[in-house]
Design a protein around this motif. Structure first.
Motif, PDB file in Angstrom:
ATOM      1  N   ASP A 131      34.304   8.637  60.708  1.00 21.37           N
ATOM      2  CA  ASP A 131      35.287   7.563  60.674  1.00 21.37           C
ATOM      3  C   ASP A 131      35.655   7.282  59.225  1.00 21.37           C
ATOM      4  O   ASP A 131      35.081   7.852  58.294  1.00 21.37           O
ATOM      5  CB  ASP A 131      34.767   6.304  61.371  1.00 21.37           C
ATOM      6  N   ALA A 132      36.620   6.408  59.035  1.00 19.29           N
ATOM      7  CA  ALA A 132      37.130   6.149  57.691  1.00 19.29           C
ATOM      8  C   ALA A 132      36.053   5.587  56.767  1.00 19.29           C
ATOM      9  O   ALA A 132      36.023   5.894  55.573  1.00 19.29           O
ATOM     10  CB  ALA A 132      38.308   5.179  57.771  1.00 19.29           C
ATOM     11  N   GLN A 133      35.150   4.785  57.329  1.00 21.46           N
ATOM     12  CA  GLN A 133      34.128   4.148  56.504  1.00 21.46           C
ATOM     13  C   GLN A 133      33.142   5.167  55.919  1.00 21.46           C
ATOM     14  O   GLN A 133      32.902   5.186  54.711  1.00 21.46           O
ATOM     15  CB  GLN A 133      33.359   3.108  57.329  1.00 21.46           C
ATOM     16  N   GLN A 363      37.900   7.098  42.145  1.00 21.32           N
ATOM     17  CA  GLN A 363      37.251   6.158  43.059  1.00 21.32           C
ATOM     18  C   GLN A 363      38.195   5.032  43.459  1.00 21.32           C
ATOM     19  O   GLN A 363      38.170   4.566  44.610  1.00 21.32           O
ATOM     20  CB  GLN A 363      35.989   5.572  42.397  1.00 21.32           C
ATOM     21  N   LEU A 364      39.043   4.587  42.536  1.00 16.51           N
ATOM     22  CA  LEU A 364      40.007   3.526  42.860  1.00 16.51           C
ATOM     23  C   LEU A 364      41.044   4.020  43.866  1.00 16.51           C
ATOM     24  O   LEU A 364      41.397   3.297  44.809  1.00 16.51           O
ATOM     25  CB  LEU A 364      40.698   3.036  41.584  1.00 16.51           C
ATOM     26  N   PHE A 369      42.971   3.422  49.488  1.00 15.97           N
ATOM     27  CA  PHE A 369      43.507   4.029  50.710  1.00 15.97           C
ATOM     28  C   PHE A 369      42.437   4.368  51.740  1.00 15.97           C
ATOM     29  O   PHE A 369      42.745   4.971  52.770  1.00 15.97           O
ATOM     30  CB  PHE A 369      44.269   5.316  50.365  1.00 15.97           C
ATOM     31  N   SER A 370      41.200   3.963  51.485  1.00 19.79           N
ATOM     32  CA  SER A 370      40.089   4.420  52.330  1.00 19.79           C
ATOM     33  C   SER A 370      40.221   4.005  53.792  1.00 19.79           C
ATOM     34  O   SER A 370      39.777   4.729  54.683  1.00 19.79           O
ATOM     35  CB  SER A 370      38.763   3.903  51.772  1.00 19.79           C
ATOM     36  N   PHE A 377      46.595  10.510  53.584  1.00 21.71           N
ATOM     37  CA  PHE A 377      47.051  11.878  53.777  1.00 21.71           C
ATOM     38  C   PHE A 377      48.508  12.054  53.365  1.00 21.71           C
ATOM     39  O   PHE A 377      48.913  13.137  52.931  1.00 21.71           O
ATOM     40  CB  PHE A 377      46.839  12.314  55.224  1.00 21.71           C
ATOM     41  N   ALA A 378      49.310  10.992  53.492  1.00 26.47           N
ATOM     42  CA  ALA A 378      50.688  11.059  52.989  1.00 26.47           C
ATOM     43  C   ALA A 378      50.699  11.218  51.471  1.00 26.47           C
ATOM     44  O   ALA A 378      51.502  11.969  50.913  1.00 26.47           O
ATOM     45  CB  ALA A 378      51.458   9.796  53.390  1.00 26.47           C
ATOM     46  N   LEU A 379      49.773  10.517  50.806  1.00 23.20           N
ATOM     47  CA  LEU A 379      49.636  10.644  49.349  1.00 23.20           C
ATOM     48  C   LEU A 379      49.212  12.064  48.979  1.00 23.20           C
ATOM     49  O   LEU A 379      49.751  12.663  48.040  1.00 23.20           O
ATOM     50  CB  LEU A 379      48.615   9.635  48.836  1.00 23.20           C
TER      51      LEU A 379
END
Length: 423
Positions: A131-133, A363-364, A369-370, A377-379
């Motif tokens: 998952d995203a986390q 890291q920022l 976007f985390s 993914f667009a980035l």
């Protein structure tokens, strides 16, 4: 703003990168195991299996770019690569712009590459639901580990990357041989797949497309364009490489050529073993699926482990290249806070502060976007345009300023002497 021509010495940096380590930098950034594993499924959807034949087209194109970049690297073997070349061949302002474009690409692609480990590979390898986390935490940990290696020892970083690239070379060649041998033994090789368009209609397959959409064949070129980038990272470590004017150009074209040949053989083997290609066009990991079916789950896991090593090596080289770019721009007083970032640790002989900066920025980007994976993914997708800009500008500069280039400091045409007798 300081004068455009900085010192040609890496003050405080050790010049101990060997020819194979320089090759490993170029090879490790490109990382076909990473690129093909990540982009092959997309190619099946947009272009069908026949899209693999765009690979040699891209390889030839990138090989030509590598020759041109090699010619520049042989004449201006200075850390900072396109930033240095643009500054010296045009003007400091344009060099500054190209430096920031390169920095933006490296900062974003660092996160993009390392995020692949946590979001795509480890969940399959370790059989857990990502998952995203947890993808955020794992990616952050990977970037931190890479930063520690780079900050504490360039020699350790180079040795690790050389070993990782050796593993990739042996692993990919062995995998190709096994796929062809086992596929032939089991009668599963179906070379008609190599000319199949899958679910893509044949009518208009080779069309260029329209103003808003590319044709299927054109879309297939993204497989190679997404993968075969970053070989110029070897030039960004010129001041730490022994005989850089001779070594760096050879490292780049040899990396592109070897990656192109191995990658093409691997693509042919996997595609011939797809079975019914329409069944795998919806799979997130079609290559892993093929290898699991043909070679068994144990070798399937070995492939995923190889991909993890490849991705880690790729991210390591990206972060290393980013720190050297920041350091080079700071040495010329062209990066905010340059006094801090241009410092080289007298004990470690590495630009520790620049390493910390690039790591924090990565890291920022990850943290912002985390929780928005679609935006992340667009980035990542948008950032893939930046290498094309960098290469186009580099080729354009070479074409326009070819007669004004300084003499080559290298040897033969393919080892640093330039193209078509220039020099």
């Amino acid at each position: 703003m300081a004068h455009s021509q900085s010192s040609d010495r890496g003050e405080g940096l050790k010049r101990d990168i060997t020819p194979f380590q320089s090759f490993a930098v170029a090879f490790g950034f490109v990382s076909i195991a990473t690129g093909i594993f990540t982009a092959y499924g997309v190619m099946l959807v947009t272009s069908g299996p026949m899209g693999i034949w765009t690979w040699p087209v891209v390889v030839i194109g990138q090989l030509m770019v590598a020759f041109i970049i090699g010619s520049l690297a042989a004449r201006i073997p200075v850390t900072g690569y396109v930033y240095q070349w643009a500054s010296r061949l045009t003007n400091p302002v344009f060099g500054w712009i190209m430096g920031w474009i390169s920095f933006t690409f490296l900062a974003i692609v660092l996160v993009a590459v390392d995020y692949t480990i946590a979001s795509t590979v480890l969940p399959v390898l370790l059989s857990y639901e990502g998952d995203a986390q947890n993808a955020w935490f794992i990616t952050a940990g990977v970037i931190l580990l890479q930063a520690l290696m780079i900050a504490f020892s360039t020699r350790l970083t180079q040795k690790f990357n050389a070993i990782a690239v050796s593993i990739q070379l042996v692993g990919m060649i062995s995998l190709v041989v096994l796929l062809f041998a086992v596929g032939y033994w089991q009668g599963e090789l179906d070379f008609s797949n190599l000319l199949s368009t899958g679910l893509i209609p044949r009518e208009g397959y080779f069309s260029l497309g329209s103003l808003t959409a590319a044709g299927p064949w054109v879309m297939g070129t993204l497989l190679g364009a997404f993968t075969i980038v970053g070989f110029e990272a070897a030039a960004n470590l010129a001041e730490e490489t022994r005989e850089p004017a001779r070594v760096v150009p050879k490292a780049m074209w040899q990396a592109v050529l070897s990656l192109g040949v191995i990658g093409m053989l691997f693509l042919i083997a996997v595609t011939a073993l797809l079975g019914d290609p329409t069944n795998l066009q919806l799979s997130a990991t079609p290559i892993a699926d093929v290898i699991n079916r043909v070679l068994g789950s144990l070798l399937g896991k070995a492939l995923l482990l190889l991909v993890v090593i490849s991705i880690f090596s790729c991210g390591l080289v990206i972060l290393l290249s980013g720190t050297r770019l920041v350091w080079a721009m700071s040495r010329d007083e062209r990066f905010p806070g340059w006094r801090l970032w241009r410092q080289v640790n007298t004990t470690l002989h590495t630009p520790v502060n620049a390493t910390i900066l690039v790591t924090v920025i990565g890291q920022l980007i990850l943290a912002v976007f985390s929780q928005e994976t679609d935006a992340l993914f667009a980035l990542f997708s948008a950032a893939t345009l930046l290498p094309a800009i960098i290469y186009a500008v580099t080729v354009g500069m070479y074409a326009l300023k070819r007669d004004a280039l300084p003499p080559s400091q290298g040897g033969s045409v393919l080892g640093g002497g330039g193209l078509s007798g220039v020099g």
